[in-house]
Enzyme design. Structure first.
Site, short mmCIF file in Angstrom:
data_model
loop_
_atom_site.label_atom_id
_atom_site.label_comp_id
_atom_site.label_asym_id
_atom_site.label_seq_id
_atom_site.Cartn_x
_atom_site.Cartn_y
_atom_site.Cartn_z
N LYS A 19 37.91 -11.67 23.18
CA LYS A 19 37.00 -10.55 23.43
C LYS A 19 37.75 -9.29 23.89
O LYS A 19 37.16 -8.22 23.98
CB LYS A 19 35.95 -10.94 24.48
N CYS A 20 39.03 -9.43 24.21
CA CYS A 20 39.83 -8.33 24.74
C CYS A 20 40.58 -7.62 23.61
O CYS A 20 41.33 -8.25 22.86
CB CYS A 20 40.83 -8.87 25.76
N THR A 21 40.37 -6.31 23.50
CA THR A 21 41.03 -5.53 22.45
C THR A 21 42.54 -5.63 22.56
O THR A 21 43.23 -5.83 21.55
CB THR A 21 40.58 -4.06 22.53
#
Length: 122
Positions: A19-21
């Site tokens: 979920k983390c860019t």
């Protein structure tokens, strides 16, 4: 490329949050460099206290630098004045507090934030 013609893993591991860019970009950068790392979804499979302590030390940072201060749980738990030991305990108990992504290759360990820190170990 590895000796079998497939991607060369170089023994690489990424402690990843999809979920983390930044974590997704780090994984993409590894793959662009020809490295197919082992992916550890640390929220699902958190590191032990000893593993986390080793990752942090090997990356040349402190627990204070490895904690996600912007995570709401950081304030909820009152960690602003916590010791390194207290921060380690909090990160192990609440893996959302671990900054991401940690990347390990044969050339070293880095917290890939900013992303260009990966260049040091590729």
């Amino acid at each position: 490329m590895g000796s079998d013609g497939g991607p060369d893993t170089h023994g690489a591991t990424i402690y990843h949050n999809p979920k983390c860019t930044t974590s997704r970009k780090a994984l993409e950068k590894l793959r662009e460099a020809g490295v197919e790392p082992e992916i550890v979804r640390y929220l699902d499979t958190p590191p032990s206290r000893a593993q986390l302590s080793t990752l942090i030390a090997d990356a040349g940072i402190t627990p204070s630098q490895a904690v996600r201060r912007r995570e709401p749980l950081f304030a909820e738990l009152g960690l602003a004045d916590a010791t390194d030991d207290e921060l380690l305990d909090a990160m192990v108990a609440n893996p959302r507090l671990i900054e991401r992504p940690f990347v390990v290759t044969v050339r070293g360990t880095r917290l890939a934030r900013p992303l260009d820190r990966l260049d040091e170990i590729l």
